[in-house]
Design a protein around this motif. Structure first.
Motif, PDB file in Angstrom:
ATOM      1  N   ARG A   1      -1.117  16.799  33.366  1.00 37.33           N
ATOM      2  CA  ARG A   1      -2.107  17.640  34.045  1.00 37.33           C
ATOM      3  C   ARG A   1      -3.499  17.007  33.980  1.00 37.33           C
ATOM      4  O   ARG A   1      -4.246  16.986  34.963  1.00 37.33           O
ATOM      5  CB  ARG A   1      -2.131  19.024  33.409  1.00 37.33           C
ATOM      6  CG  ARG A   1      -2.991  20.033  34.189  1.00 37.33           C
ATOM      7  CD  ARG A   1      -3.096  21.365  33.473  1.00 37.33           C
ATOM      8  NE  ARG A   1      -1.773  21.926  33.218  1.00 37.33           N
ATOM      9  CZ  ARG A   1      -1.275  22.130  31.999  1.00 37.33           C
ATOM     10  NH1 ARG A   1      -1.980  21.802  30.924  1.00 37.33           N
ATOM     11  NH2 ARG A   1      -0.080  22.646  31.846  1.00 37.33           N
ATOM     12  N   ALA A   2      -3.839  16.446  32.823  1.00 35.31           N
ATOM     13  CA  ALA A   2      -5.145  15.810  32.677  1.00 35.31           C
ATOM     14  C   ALA A   2      -5.266  14.558  33.539  1.00 35.31           C
ATOM     15  O   ALA A   2      -6.332  14.278  34.107  1.00 35.31           O
ATOM     16  CB  ALA A   2      -5.384  15.472  31.210  1.00 35.31           C
ATOM     17  N   LEU A   3      -4.196  13.793  33.647  1.00 41.16           N
ATOM     18  CA  LEU A   3      -4.208  12.611  34.503  1.00 41.16           C
ATOM     19  C   LEU A   3      -4.497  12.985  35.953  1.00 41.16           C
ATOM     20  O   LEU A   3      -5.281  12.322  36.643  1.00 41.16           O
ATOM     21  CB  LEU A   3      -2.865  11.879  34.409  1.00 41.16           C
ATOM     22  CG  LEU A   3      -2.650  10.972  33.196  1.00 41.16           C
ATOM     23  CD1 LEU A   3      -1.190  10.564  33.092  1.00 41.16           C
ATOM     24  CD2 LEU A   3      -3.547   9.739  33.277  1.00 41.16           C
ATOM     25  N   LYS A   4      -3.865  14.058  36.395  1.00 42.46           N
ATOM     26  CA  LYS A   4      -4.070  14.476  37.780  1.00 42.46           C
ATOM     27  C   LYS A   4      -5.492  14.985  37.988  1.00 42.46           C
ATOM     28  O   LYS A   4      -6.120  14.704  39.014  1.00 42.46           O
ATOM     29  CB  LYS A   4      -3.052  15.548  38.146  1.00 42.46           C
ATOM     30  CG  LYS A   4      -3.033  15.852  39.629  1.00 42.46           C
ATOM     31  CD  LYS A   4      -1.829  16.663  40.018  1.00 42.46           C
ATOM     32  CE  LYS A   4      -1.803  16.921  41.517  1.00 42.46           C
ATOM     33  NZ  LYS A   4      -0.610  17.698  41.906  1.00 42.46           N
ATOM     34  N   GLU A   5      -6.017  15.720  37.023  1.00 43.44           N
ATOM     35  CA  GLU A   5      -7.398  16.210  37.137  1.00 43.44           C
ATOM     36  C   GLU A   5      -8.383  15.046  37.150  1.00 43.44           C
ATOM     37  O   GLU A   5      -9.362  15.045  37.924  1.00 43.44           O
ATOM     38  CB  GLU A   5      -7.706  17.155  35.982  1.00 43.44           C
ATOM     39  CG  GLU A   5      -6.991  18.489  36.064  1.00 43.44           C
ATOM     40  CD  GLU A   5      -7.357  19.403  34.911  1.00 43.44           C
ATOM     41  OE1 GLU A   5      -8.387  19.144  34.250  1.00 43.44           O
ATOM     42  OE2 GLU A   5      -6.617  20.369  34.652  1.00 43.44           O
ATOM     43  N   ALA A   6      -8.155  14.056  36.289  1.00 43.40           N
ATOM     44  CA  ALA A   6      -9.045  12.894  36.258  1.00 43.40           C
ATOM     45  C   ALA A   6      -8.973  12.117  37.567  1.00 43.40           C
ATOM     46  O   ALA A   6     -10.003  11.654  38.093  1.00 43.40           O
ATOM     47  CB  ALA A   6      -8.679  12.002  35.076  1.00 43.40           C
ATOM     48  N   GLN A   7      -7.786  11.957  38.089  1.00 41.96           N
ATOM     49  CA  GLN A   7      -7.630  11.261  39.371  1.00 41.96           C
ATOM     50  C   GLN A   7      -8.300  12.043  40.496  1.00 41.96           C
ATOM     51  O   GLN A   7      -8.944  11.461  41.380  1.00 41.96           O
ATOM     52  CB  GLN A   7      -6.131  11.060  39.663  1.00 41.96           C
ATOM     53  CG  GLN A   7      -5.829  10.190  40.854  1.00 41.96           C
ATOM     54  CD  GLN A   7      -5.919   8.708  40.558  1.00 41.96           C
ATOM     55  OE1 GLN A   7      -6.917   8.244  40.019  1.00 41.96           O
ATOM     56  NE2 GLN A   7      -4.889   7.968  40.920  1.00 41.96           N
ATOM     57  N   ALA A   8      -8.171  13.379  40.465  1.00 42.00           N
ATOM     58  CA  ALA A   8      -8.799  14.217  41.486  1.00 42.00           C
ATOM     59  C   ALA A   8     -10.318  14.111  41.414  1.00 42.00           C
ATOM     60  O   ALA A   8     -11.002  14.078  42.450  1.00 42.00           O
ATOM     61  CB  ALA A   8      -8.356  15.669  41.317  1.00 42.00           C
TER      62      ALA A   8
ATOM     63  N   GLU B   1     -11.799   7.137  30.766  1.00 40.90           N
ATOM     64  CA  GLU B   1     -12.954   7.855  30.227  1.00 40.90           C
ATOM     65  C   GLU B   1     -12.993   9.292  30.728  1.00 40.90           C
ATOM     66  O   GLU B   1     -13.418  10.204  30.007  1.00 40.90           O
ATOM     67  CB  GLU B   1     -14.248   7.130  30.607  1.00 40.90           C
ATOM     68  CG  GLU B   1     -14.431   5.794  29.907  1.00 40.90           C
ATOM     69  CD  GLU B   1     -14.340   5.934  28.391  1.00 40.90           C
ATOM     70  OE1 GLU B   1     -14.989   6.846  27.835  1.00 40.90           O
ATOM     71  OE2 GLU B   1     -13.620   5.135  27.762  1.00 40.90           O
ATOM     72  N   ARG B   2     -12.569   9.514  31.951  1.00 41.22           N
ATOM     73  CA  ARG B   2     -12.500  10.885  32.469  1.00 41.22           C
ATOM     74  C   ARG B   2     -11.354  11.661  31.829  1.00 41.22           C
ATOM     75  O   ARG B   2     -11.403  12.894  31.732  1.00 41.22           O
ATOM     76  CB  ARG B   2     -12.320  10.870  33.986  1.00 41.22           C
ATOM     77  CG  ARG B   2     -13.514  10.346  34.753  1.00 41.22           C
ATOM     78  CD  ARG B   2     -13.235  10.333  36.246  1.00 41.22           C
ATOM     79  NE  ARG B   2     -14.347   9.797  37.004  1.00 41.22           N
ATOM     80  CZ  ARG B   2     -15.411  10.501  37.388  1.00 41.22           C
ATOM     81  NH1 ARG B   2     -15.479  11.792  37.086  1.00 41.22           N
ATOM     82  NH2 ARG B   2     -16.372   9.929  38.082  1.00 41.22           N
ATOM     83  N   LEU B   3     -10.334  10.933  31.389  1.00 43.25           N
ATOM     84  CA  LEU B   3      -9.152  11.578  30.824  1.00 43.25           C
ATOM     85  C   LEU B   3      -9.418  12.139  29.425  1.00 43.25           C
ATOM     86  O   LEU B   3      -8.934  13.228  29.082  1.00 43.25           O
ATOM     87  CB  LEU B   3      -8.008  10.557  30.776  1.00 43.25           C
ATOM     88  CG  LEU B   3      -6.677  10.993  30.165  1.00 43.25           C
ATOM     89  CD1 LEU B   3      -6.034  12.074  31.026  1.00 43.25           C
ATOM     90  CD2 LEU B   3      -5.745   9.793  30.041  1.00 43.25           C
ATOM     91  N   ARG B   4     -10.173  11.428  28.626  1.00 38.96           N
ATOM     92  CA  ARG B   4     -10.347  11.801  27.213  1.00 38.96           C
ATOM     93  C   ARG B   4     -10.852  13.226  27.020  1.00 38.96           C
ATOM     94  O   ARG B   4     -10.279  13.987  26.243  1.00 38.96           O
ATOM     95  CB  ARG B   4     -11.281  10.805  26.530  1.00 38.96           C
ATOM     96  CG  ARG B   4     -10.719   9.395  26.415  1.00 38.96           C
ATOM     97  CD  ARG B   4     -11.682   8.485  25.662  1.00 38.96           C
ATOM     98  NE  ARG B   4     -11.279   7.094  25.685  1.00 38.96           N
ATOM     99  CZ  ARG B   4     -10.402   6.548  24.854  1.00 38.96           C
ATOM    100  NH1 ARG B   4      -9.832   7.300  23.924  1.00 38.96           N
ATOM    101  NH2 ARG B   4     -10.093   5.263  24.942  1.00 38.96           N
ATOM    102  N   PRO B   5     -11.931  13.654  27.703  1.00 41.81           N
ATOM    103  CA  PRO B   5     -12.419  15.014  27.443  1.00 41.81           C
ATOM    104  C   PRO B   5     -11.495  16.118  27.959  1.00 41.81           C
ATOM    105  O   PRO B   5     -11.683  17.283  27.597  1.00 41.81           O
ATOM    106  CB  PRO B   5     -13.776  15.046  28.159  1.00 41.81           C
ATOM    107  CG  PRO B   5     -13.767  13.918  29.107  1.00 41.81           C
ATOM    108  CD  PRO B   5     -12.812  12.910  28.606  1.00 41.81           C
ATOM    109  N   LEU B   6     -10.533  15.777  28.785  1.00 43.67           N
ATOM    110  CA  LEU B   6      -9.619  16.787  29.329  1.00 43.67           C
ATOM    111  C   LEU B   6      -8.484  17.121  28.377  1.00 43.67           C
ATOM    112  O   LEU B   6      -7.744  18.075  28.615  1.00 43.67           O
ATOM    113  CB  LEU B   6      -9.043  16.302  30.661  1.00 43.67           C
ATOM    114  CG  LEU B   6     -10.050  16.082  31.798  1.00 43.67           C
ATOM    115  CD1 LEU B   6      -9.356  15.478  33.010  1.00 43.67           C
ATOM    116  CD2 LEU B   6     -10.722  17.401  32.169  1.00 43.67           C
ATOM    117  N   LEU B   7      -8.318  16.338  27.314  1.00 41.93           N
ATOM    118  CA  LEU B   7      -7.229  16.542  26.368  1.00 41.93           C
ATOM    119  C   LEU B   7      -7.766  17.091  25.053  1.00 41.93           C
ATOM    120  O   LEU B   7      -8.834  16.700  24.585  1.00 41.93           O
ATOM    121  CB  LEU B   7      -6.487  15.226  26.112  1.00 41.93           C
ATOM    122  CG  LEU B   7      -5.643  14.695  27.261  1.00 41.93           C
ATOM    123  CD1 LEU B   7      -5.170  13.279  26.958  1.00 41.93           C
ATOM    124  CD2 LEU B   7      -4.445  15.585  27.523  1.00 41.93           C
TER     125      LEU B   7
END
Length: 677
Positions: free
Chosen positions: A649-656, A608-614
């Protein structure tokens, strides 16, 4: 006589004097580049960046880029590496001091630090996790050993290119000119790849540059070491492998770091080796799963070498008898070219390949040829081959009878305690569980109640026993994970081996029987056909050429495309077809995939955190989650290859974001997993 006490003010002055005498005045800050940028050993995504520290004057000489240091971070003393020294910091707040220089040895060179950063970004990982893979643990005693400068100089490098005569000369010519060619090399059947690698390294070293050569496992590394000894001399190369043990590995690492040799060979542990003035990186059989790192961020050695070739502007060579889909995709992208011999040369070097039951005449003679595990024709070929040399028998399963089923209803026989598969370890004794090892002497089928069991598949040891009875007087030897043979003589013998453990035969095998093709293709993995083709080509390449009587027989379905690729000896065509099929199915390497594993709530939160980052055009697709066990689920996210960098990049931001908020549950991210199914 009355006792008098000191005045209170005198006692206070005395205590202050004692305290000051015991307190060491801190050293001043150096005036030359007083700021050190340090990569602190913290594996949290939101802290994956360097931090600035002040350099005390007494540590200024030792705290150079690449040195190990101790710094204060979040109230603890943590390890770190100095990345660079600066005149000033862009941090507005107060800076802490470096507490200690653990070792002045500059083990993290600027080139390797840049590579570690690139690998971390490529796999949605963090820099400290990659440096643990790149730099082995310190051994102070080894650092104190003197440089071995008293060794006699290595003999003049051989200029022979005999192993490269079947191929176009452009690649080695470019390496000799210190250029940076990149090639996917498909070796001619029977080629001595170890000699070819050693000669390529000699050409690179003669041009004044370093070379890094990787082999998939310890056995292949030993063969490569023998070839390098013959071409480069005993002191002409360094071997770097995790199998060496901590002390020997660190000694080899320092030898490479200090430039004791221009050439470094090793397994995947050597992919980050600090080779000075690197001119060539080479890898044999890049499709071997041993190149996939089992520790975060799970990089593949092939990708590490290709990143090195790009970052350090050096030549790259991926070689093998087979060709992986990833290597074919590299050619398609234009990053590397194809290095392959003329088709006539390949036909002259390849053995004659047959599939059981491929002709009507054979079926008329042996109606069970397609269904039998060892058809009549396979026995004939083995018998003829044993007249003049050794015969290879490849069995895809190790052990004796590794899997049992019910004699009556064919239901899988499982352990009553843990539901593991039942197996037989030898001719005598009861069946036992393959997981918990408990004997199952009183086992009864839960479906029909029959206590009798039969083999579902036959292991290499049972195959060797059956062949020993079928060919009395012939020596039968086995090679597998428990006991692996490196080389066998040219005398008649039956060599039963599991895939990947086939020994090299002097003069080549006269024949090879590749058994249970259906089992190789039935693995629950979407890469099973590619892996089967690679295993079959590697085994068939050990057989003598067809003009010398070399014959290979594949036991399987003649209409299966993977088997037809072996008959035509077309690894490049098969790899191209694989890439096209994966593009249609949106699988790697045609698409960018990431596997997310963890508790259900944590995986869902990350997605869910990943979706808006892409961006919408990234085409994010989520597969799953699916249950792995009661507490763990797995989901796969994917995008087209063009949006792969954005996805990582989005995966890392979501994980962070999750670690910043200290959300419960840990999610493992594996980008481009080596197997999926």
């Amino acid at each position: 006589m009355p006792v008098t006490s000191e005045p209170p003010e005198q006692l206070t002055l005395l205590r202050d004097t004692v305290r000051k005498s015991r307190t060491k005045e801190p050293a001043g800050i150096t005036s030359s580049l007083p700021v050190a940028r340090v990569a602190v050993d913290v594996s949290l995504p939101h802290l994956d960046r360097p931090f600035d520290y002040l350099v005390p004057d007494d540590l200024a000489e030792a705290a150079q880029p690449g040195a190990r240091v101790k710094v204060r971070f979040a109230g603890k003393d943590l390890d770190g590496f100095v990345l660079e020294r600066l005149a000033e910091s862009d941090h507005d707040g107060k800076l802490s001091r470096i507490r200690k220089v653990v070792s002045p040895e500059q083990v993290l060179t600027p080139e390797i630090a840049e590579l570690c950063r690139a690998v971390a970004d490529r796999y949605a990982g963090v820099f400290p996790d990659v440096t643990r893979l790149a730099v082995p643990p310190r051994h102070a005693k080894v650092e104190g050993e003197p440089l071995r400068c008293d060794q006699p100089p290595p003999p003049p490098l051989s200029t022979s290119r005999s192993a490269w005569s079947p191929y176009p000369s452009g690649f080695l010519d470019a390496v000799e000119r210190s250029e940076s060619p990149r090639a996917i090399w498909t070796a001619v059947p029977g080629a001595d790849w170890t000699l070819a690698f050693a000669q390529a390294a000699a050409v690179c070293a003669a041009a004044g540059r370093g070379a890094l050569l990787l082999a998939p496992d310890a056995r292949d590394l030993k063969l490569l070491g023998d070839a390098c000894t013959a071409v480069l001399g005993d002191g002409g190369f360094v071997t770097l492998s995790a199998d060496l043990g901590p002390t020997a590995r660190y000694r080899a690492f320092l030898a490479a770091l200090r430039g004791n040799a221009r050439v470094v060979i090793g397994t995947r542990a050597a992919a980050f080796a600090p080779v000075a003035n690197l001119g060539l990186v080479a890898m044999w059989d890049d499709g071997d799963d041993s190149y996939a790192e089992a520790r975060a961020p799970y990089p593949h050695a092939r990708e590490v070498l290709l990143l090195r070739a790009f970052k350090q502007n050096c030549a790259a060579l991926l070689g093998g008898f087979a060709r992986s889909a990833e290597a074919a995709a590299v050619i398609e992208s234009g990053f590397a070219g194809e290095l392959i011999a003329d088709r006539r040369v390949i036909r002259a070097a390849a053995p004659e390949v047959h599939i059981t039951g491929e002709s009507d005449r054979e079926l008329a003679r042996d109606p069970a040829a397609r269904a039998a595990r060892l058809p009549h024709r396979a026995f004939e070929i083995a018998r003829e081959g044993l007249l003049s040399g050794p015969v290879l028998v490849q069995n895809p399963r190790a052990g004796y009878l590794p899997s049992l089923v019910c004699q009556t209803c064919r239901a899988p026989s499982r352990c009553a305690t843990c539901a593991g598969t039942l197996r037989l370890m030898g001719r005598t004794g009861p069946a036992s569980c393959s997981i918990c090892g408990r004997p199952a002497a009183d086992h009864r089928c839960p479906e029909c109640g029959d206590p009798r069991m039969r083999a579902a598949v036959v292991g290499a040891r049972r195959t060797a026993e059956e062949l020993g009875r079928a060919f009395p007087g012939i020596v039968v030897r086995t090679s597998g994970s428990e006991h692996m043979l490196d080389r066998v003589s040219d005398k008649p013998a039956l060599i039963v081996a599991t895939p990947g453990s086939e020994p090299v035969a002097d003069g080549g095998y006269t024949a090879a029987l590749l058994l249970d093709g259906w089992l190789m293709l039935a693995r629950p993995d979407l890469r099973a056909p590619e892996e089967a083709v690679r295993r079959w080509l590697n085994a068939a390449a050990l057989v003598r050429p067809a003009p010398a009587g070399g014959t290979v027989i594949l036991v399987g379905d003649p209409s299966a495309l993977p088997l037809q690729a072996i008959v035509r000896w077309s690894p490049e065509g098969w790899a191209t077809r694989e890439v096209e099929e994966r593009r249609t199915a949106r699988l790697a390497p045609a698409a960018k995939l990431a596997e997310l594993t963890g508790p259900s709530a944590a995986v869902t939160d990350l997605i869910e955190r990943l979706r808006p980052l892409l961006q919408p055009e990234a085409g994010l697709e989520v597969l799953g989650p699916v249950d792995i066990d009661d507490e763990t689920v797995r989901a796969v996210v994917r995008t087209p290859r063009a949006a792969g960098t954005q996805l990582v990049r989005a995966l890392k931001e979501a994980q962070a974001a999750r670690t910043t908020k200290k959300n419960p549950g840990s999610v493992r991210i594996q980008v481009d997993p080596p197997s999926f199914g």
